[in-house]
Design a protein around this motif. Structure first.
Motif, PDB file in Angstrom:
ATOM      1  N   LYS A 212       0.969  -1.039  -0.244  1.00 39.43           N
ATOM      2  CA  LYS A 212      -0.023  -0.081  -0.146  1.00 39.43           C
ATOM      3  C   LYS A 212       0.819   1.072  -0.081  1.00 39.43           C
ATOM      4  N   THR A 213       0.344   2.236  -0.548  1.00 38.20           N
ATOM      5  CA  THR A 213       1.163   3.697  -0.338  1.00 38.20           C
ATOM      6  C   THR A 213       1.153   3.912   1.226  1.00 38.20           C
ATOM      7  N   THR A 214       2.299   4.474   1.436  1.00 40.72           N
ATOM      8  CA  THR A 214       2.433   4.654   3.199  1.00 40.72           C
ATOM      9  C   THR A 214       1.164   5.645   3.789  1.00 40.72           C
ATOM     10  N   GLU A 215       0.786   6.561   3.063  1.00 42.23           N
ATOM     11  CA  GLU A 215      -0.321   7.306   3.369  1.00 42.23           C
ATOM     12  C   GLU A 215      -1.642   6.286   3.686  1.00 42.23           C
ATOM     13  N   SER A 216      -1.871   5.797   2.832  1.00 42.02           N
ATOM     14  CA  SER A 216      -2.993   4.583   2.743  1.00 42.02           C
ATOM     15  C   SER A 216      -2.768   3.652   3.799  1.00 42.02           C
ATOM     16  N   PHE A 217      -1.712   3.165   4.066  1.00 41.40           N
ATOM     17  CA  PHE A 217      -1.338   2.172   4.924  1.00 41.40           C
ATOM     18  C   PHE A 217      -1.650   3.037   6.444  1.00 41.40           C
ATOM     19  N   ILE A 218      -1.304   4.132   6.659  1.00 41.78           N
ATOM     20  CA  ILE A 218      -1.275   4.787   7.892  1.00 41.78           C
ATOM     21  C   ILE A 218      -2.894   5.065   8.079  1.00 41.78           C
ATOM     22  N   ASP A 219      -3.681   5.453   7.091  1.00 45.60           N
ATOM     23  CA  ASP A 219      -5.081   5.860   7.245  1.00 45.60           C
ATOM     24  C   ASP A 219      -5.882   4.552   7.664  1.00 45.60           C
ATOM     25  N   SER A 220      -5.490   3.481   7.143  1.00 45.30           N
ATOM     26  CA  SER A 220      -6.118   2.328   7.310  1.00 45.30           C
ATOM     27  C   SER A 220      -5.655   1.215   8.719  1.00 45.30           C
ATOM     28  N   TYR A 221      -4.407   1.748   9.396  1.00 45.21           N
ATOM     29  CA  TYR A 221      -3.985   0.755  10.251  1.00 45.21           C
ATOM     30  C   TYR A 221      -4.527   0.846  11.496  1.00 45.21           C
ATOM     31  N   ASN A 222      -5.201  -0.449  11.903  1.00 46.12           N
ATOM     32  CA  ASN A 222      -5.979  -0.650  12.937  1.00 46.12           C
ATOM     33  C   ASN A 222      -5.492  -0.112  14.233  1.00 46.12           C
ATOM     34  N   GLN A 223      -4.257  -0.245  14.433  1.00 47.20           N
ATOM     35  CA  GLN A 223      -3.598   0.224  15.863  1.00 47.20           C
ATOM     36  C   GLN A 223      -3.640   1.684  16.021  1.00 47.20           C
ATOM     37  N   PHE A 224      -3.538   2.425  15.175  1.00 44.51           N
ATOM     38  CA  PHE A 224      -3.934   3.847  14.897  1.00 44.51           C
ATOM     39  C   PHE A 224      -5.274   4.217  15.261  1.00 44.51           C
ATOM     40  N   LYS A 225      -6.340   3.363  14.304  1.00 47.28           N
ATOM     41  CA  LYS A 225      -7.474   3.524  14.984  1.00 47.28           C
ATOM     42  C   LYS A 225      -8.207   3.323  16.364  1.00 47.28           C
ATOM     43  N   ILE A 226      -7.524   2.327  16.824  1.00 44.09           N
ATOM     44  CA  ILE A 226      -7.713   1.870  18.386  1.00 44.09           C
ATOM     45  C   ILE A 226      -7.204   3.021  19.039  1.00 44.09           C
ATOM     46  N   ILE A 227      -5.947   3.789  18.823  1.00 39.52           N
ATOM     47  CA  ILE A 227      -5.438   4.717  19.853  1.00 39.52           C
ATOM     48  C   ILE A 227      -6.396   5.889  19.498  1.00 39.52           C
TER      49      ILE A 227
END
Length: 359
Positions: A212-227
């Motif tokens: 994935k593009t890094t931007e797309s990865f960051i937007d969809s990263y579950n750990q970030f959503k949990i935080i």
């Protein structure tokens, strides 16, 4: 007519309680938002370093659990449009006396991302330390990881707290400790506009990997959503606690000032004017509490950032956007918390007070 400031000074004790309640609530919202944002920002920055596209094991919930075969890296590096490709192993382990430390196994071409303060990049049997953990461990010459002793070859400085408080070694050593080939590939491109075509070609290499593009990865990263979700929930709780504190205090204030509001009604002051008067009083307190909470939060964040026990892993920044968001929340907290007691005050019947001897 008594001005809002005179009214606040007249009820100093209860005004002070409202101020403290609001300051604590606003500071809690500031801190939890800034710290959660800082964690996401640090990890995002680490992934973005030399990485326009990130490759992980498909379907994993966390990059720490990802395991991809690094033998694919030369093939990806040779693809048209790829400027450079590097591999990383992400892990964590205790380093006596610290209970948990970030460990990064990296391919040789990624070493240049770490600015050396002293020594050399690590070879087999060696590690380099971030400046924060180097100071915390009191300048060690060796460290022990997974019952193996590693010589400290150098010290680097990183603006990313996770790396500055971590240990970096070469990819092979990291693979032995964490029993994996690589956690992620970080790929920089000649032309970011061609990232979609490149990710499609990488995904076609192996069904077990996901690019994935890094931007797309960051937007969809579950750990970030949990935080982020956890931060929002705790912030909402602090907001509700602030409202409850204001409602409680303002109810007592209104009860103490029944006679005052009864007189206002008897001389013809409208209910709306009484409501606006109380909202104005609380708004003044809210603005002062906001300023105090901002100052306190900046001080606490500064202490956390330099506290040895956190190893640089926890820090936060109060950005302009966060400042505006918390300001709006503070005003809303003051207005919502005051509205119910203010409506009650606006309906006080002066005749009823006279009959009861309250005015």
């Amino acid at each position: 007519m008594i001005t809002p400031i005179k009214a606040l000074r007249k009820n100093r004790f209860k005004t002070a309680l409202i101020f403290v309640s609001m300051t604590v609530s606003i500071a809690a919202i500031f801190l939890i938002s800034a710290i959660s944002g800082g964690v996401v920002s640090m990890y995002s920055a680490m992934l973005k370093t030399d990485g326009d596209v990130i490759v992980t094991q498909k379907g994993i919930a966390d990059t720490f659990f990802s395991d991809i075969n690094r033998s694919m890296l030369p093939t990806i590096a040779a693809m048209e449009g790829v400027r450079e490709a590097s591999a990383m192993i992400l892990g964590a382990a205790p380093v006596d006396p610290l209970p948990i430390v970030g460990i990064y196994g990296v391919s040789d071409n990624r070493f240049k991302s770490y600015v050396l303060k002293r020594g050399n990049y690590p070879k087999a049997g060696e590690v380099m330390l971030g400046s924060k953990i180097y100071e915390t461990l009191k300048h060690p010459r060796t460290i022990t990881l997974s019952k193996q002793e590693f010589k400290v070859s150098g010290v680097f400085k990183s603006r990313i707290g996770f790396e500055d408080g971590g240990v970096v070694m070469n990819l092979e050593e990291g693979g032995k400790i964490f029993h994996k080939s690589a956690s992620i590939f970080l790929i920089s491109l000649d032309d970011l506009g061609k990232s979609d075509a490149l990710t499609a070609r990488i995904n076609a290499l192996n069904p077990q990997i996901e690019a994935k593009t890094t931007e797309s990865f960051i937007d969809s990263y579950n750990q970030f959503k949990i935080i982020q979700t956890s931060s929002d929930v705790i912030g909402a709780m602090a907001f509700l606690m602030g409202i409850l504190g204001i409602v409680s205090m303002m109810s007592m204030v209104v009860n103490d000032r029944k006679a005052e509001f009864g007189i206002m009604r008897s001389v013809g002051l409208s209910s709306l004017n009484i409501i606006l008067k109380l909202l104005g009083e609380t708004l003044i307190v809210a603005l002062i509490a906001f300023a105090a909470a901002w100052g306190i939060s900046e001080g606490v964040l500064e202490l956390i950032e330099h506290a040895e026990k956190f190893q640089g892993y926890i820090n936060g920044e109060i950005t302009g956007a966060l400042l505006l968001k918390v300001f709006a929340v503070s005003v809303a907290m003051a207005l919502v918390g005051t509205l119910l007691p203010a409506v009650y005050a606006s309906r006080i019947d002066p005749m009823s007070l006279i009959q009861r001897g309250g005015a």
